[in-house]
Scaffold this active site. Sequence first.
Site, short mmCIF file in Angstrom:
data_model
loop_
_atom_site.label_atom_id
_atom_site.label_comp_id
_atom_site.label_asym_id
_atom_site.label_seq_id
_atom_site.Cartn_x
_atom_site.Cartn_y
_atom_site.Cartn_z
N VAL A 180 0.87 -1.18 0.00
CA VAL A 180 0.00 0.00 0.00
C VAL A 180 0.91 1.23 0.00
O VAL A 180 2.10 1.11 0.31
CB VAL A 180 -0.94 0.00 1.24
CG1 VAL A 180 -1.88 -1.19 1.22
CG2 VAL A 180 -0.16 0.02 2.55
N SER B 121 12.12 -4.07 -5.93
CA SER B 121 12.41 -3.24 -7.10
C SER B 121 12.11 -3.98 -8.38
O SER B 121 12.23 -5.20 -8.46
CB SER B 121 13.88 -2.81 -7.10
OG SER B 121 14.12 -2.03 -8.25
N GLY B 122 11.73 -3.20 -9.38
CA GLY B 122 11.54 -3.79 -10.71
C GLY B 122 10.23 -3.39 -11.37
O GLY B 122 9.94 -3.82 -12.48
N LYS C 290 16.91 -0.41 0.03
CA LYS C 290 16.06 -0.05 -1.13
C LYS C 290 16.11 1.46 -1.38
O LYS C 290 16.13 1.92 -2.53
CB LYS C 290 14.62 -0.53 -0.91
CG LYS C 290 13.64 -0.06 -1.99
CD LYS C 290 14.02 -0.65 -3.34
CE LYS C 290 13.23 -0.27 -4.55
NZ LYS C 290 12.26 0.73 -4.60
N HIS D 297 19.25 2.18 -3.11
CA HIS D 297 19.05 1.72 -4.50
C HIS D 297 18.39 2.85 -5.30
O HIS D 297 18.81 3.19 -6.41
CB HIS D 297 18.18 0.46 -4.50
CG HIS D 297 17.59 0.10 -5.83
ND1 HIS D 297 16.53 0.80 -6.39
CD2 HIS D 297 17.90 -0.87 -6.73
CE1 HIS D 297 16.23 0.27 -7.57
NE2 HIS D 297 17.05 -0.75 -7.80
N ASN D 298 17.34 3.44 -4.72
CA ASN D 298 16.62 4.50 -5.43
C ASN D 298 17.47 5.76 -5.58
O ASN D 298 17.38 6.46 -6.59
CB ASN D 298 15.31 4.83 -4.71
CG ASN D 298 14.24 3.79 -4.98
OD1 ASN D 298 14.56 2.64 -5.30
ND2 ASN D 298 12.99 4.16 -4.86
N GLU E 159 19.50 5.09 -8.40
CA GLU E 159 18.57 5.16 -9.55
C GLU E 159 18.41 6.62 -10.01
O GLU E 159 18.52 6.94 -11.20
CB GLU E 159 17.23 4.56 -9.13
CG GLU E 159 16.09 4.67 -10.10
CD GLU E 159 14.78 4.10 -9.48
OE1 GLU E 159 14.77 2.93 -9.07
OE2 GLU E 159 13.78 4.84 -9.41
N TYR E 160 18.16 7.52 -9.06
CA TYR E 160 18.00 8.94 -9.39
C TYR E 160 19.27 9.47 -10.08
O TYR E 160 19.20 10.19 -11.07
CB TYR E 160 17.77 9.77 -8.12
CG TYR E 160 16.36 9.88 -7.62
CD1 TYR E 160 15.57 8.77 -7.40
CD2 TYR E 160 15.81 11.13 -7.32
CE1 TYR E 160 14.28 8.88 -6.91
CE2 TYR E 160 14.52 11.26 -6.82
CZ TYR E 160 13.75 10.12 -6.61
OH TYR E 160 12.49 10.24 -6.12
C1 6PG Z 1 11.93 0.40 -8.25
C2 6PG Z 1 11.67 1.89 -8.26
C3 6PG Z 1 10.39 2.25 -7.63
C4 6PG Z 1 10.22 3.74 -7.50
C5 6PG Z 1 9.64 4.36 -8.68
C6 6PG Z 1 9.29 5.85 -8.58
O1 6PG Z 1 12.97 0.05 -7.73
O2 6PG Z 1 11.12 -0.37 -8.77
O3 6PG Z 1 12.69 2.50 -7.54
O4 6PG Z 1 10.33 1.65 -6.37
O5 6PG Z 1 9.35 4.03 -6.47
O6 6PG Z 1 10.49 4.16 -9.75
O7 6PG Z 1 10.19 6.60 -7.90
P1 6PG Z 1 10.08 8.19 -8.02
O8 6PG Z 1 8.63 8.51 -8.19
O9 6PG Z 1 10.60 8.74 -6.74
O10 6PG Z 1 10.87 8.56 -9.21
#
Ligand code: 6PG
Length: 472
Positions: A76, A130-131, A184, A187-188, A191-192
């Site tokens: 959620v 993630s994914g 996680k 990880h994000n 990702e950013y």
């Molecule tokens: C993942 C992503 C995911 C993330 C979205 C949006 O690993 O699958 O990190 O969990 O929440 O990609 O992130 P933002 O809205 O902050 O860009």
Amino acid sequence: MQEKYIFGMIGLGTMGRNLLLNMGDHGFRVCGFDRDPQKVTQLEREFNNNESVRGFNHLSEFVSALDRPRAIMMLVPAGAPVDDVIKEITPLLDKGDLLIDGGNSHFVDTARRAKELRESGIHFFGMGISGGQDGARNGPSMMPGGDPVAYRTVQSLFETVAAKVDRKPCVTYIGPGGSGHFVKMVHNGIEYAVMQIIAETYEMLHKGLGLQGDEIHDIFAAWNEGRLKSYLMEITRDILAYRERGTFHLLLEDIKDEAKSKGTGKWTSQVAMEIQVPVPTIDIAVSMRDLSSYKNLRIASSVRYASPAAIGADTKPFLVQLEQALYFATIIAYAQGMHLLSRASEVFHYNLKLDKIALIWRGGCIIRSAFLDEIFRAYQQNPGLIHLMLDQKVASLLKASEQSMRTVVSTATASGVAIPAYASALSYFDTIRSEHMPTNLIQAQRDYFGAHTYERVDKEGVFHTDWLQREH
Ligand code: 6PG
């Protein structure tokens, strides 16, 4: 009597539904709960109304349909909805049941919830997943943190449904408390940073060199065949070829340049500041999403400061250098994230295994990439590695790309193309390899205006100077 279900999911949105279907595909009897009857119907329809995947509208029926000790995951939205579900479901659970938060919750909330639930004898797990929806359906990367004994009850289920690389599942027990969500979150953060670096690469190719969609698509496609291979490169390649039916231009050109975010990047920067681990390339990626939303300000400034943003370089040799610079910047982004993990492991007593984390990021997740093999190797060879840049092989990769990185950053900067993530990665590299920083001057300034004192290189102690040499 009806056979019970071994696993339950609360929240049958895209992620929850797809993860359940993935479990169903592997022969597990699983069920889901959602207040929205349409989502329940959609779940059962997508699994051909097969008995082994079932949906419920009533929480108590859902809870009683589960085998004990129960294993229930919540998917959620992060924040208050998680606390609301916990509040509602706790009275229906028994001691020894396991509740898992599979959303992107803040790790501090996860640690708090684990502590609160421990008092009622319920195990609580914070698990980063993630994914996106494809990952959930076909194999995500999962980062579970909590009580290791409780993890054993769901370990084989998670290992079965996780993505696999070299037949190894992309899930591993991360550590205690909020560590799964912490990992996680980082990880994000990575990702950013990588998304920002790729966006700047696109900017140099498009605005800087004047290349068009198809040409840029071909460049990303070719790079993605080599050492830069990654999920984010792959989707960028695809985006650069996507045209809506009946149109002749890229859909990308119709998308507003104001990037949104849900907070995990910002959290990464915030905690990094708190525990004093610099991650400037992640910080800049967060800032650039924020700056992108100041559209009117950018329009006004673009009128006032109009600049010819064209890169003055021959395309072919510049592309060779750009591939190397992109590799360099990407390595630095991962290195900053890993450094944050290694320091946080000490500060929060997580006992993180960085090699295992690199291993489970190799498949299923958004930052999966060929370079994660190097990260895995580096931390496996030396679990105490202080910083990825100190690994010999990584150092040789950085050195081999360093000159190109300098050329790209200076050429793009001289042309007025904004490349803050590239520039921050290079300056981070240059600073970290500096035995001497100009911070002695900062110490002197602090002492000058605030008598904050300083330490000396030539003798022990704490000193203050009357910089104006006033007569007393
Ligand atoms: C993942 C992503 C995911 C993330 C979205 C949006 O690993 O699958 O990190 O969990 O929440 O990609 O992130 P933002 O809205 O902050 O860009």
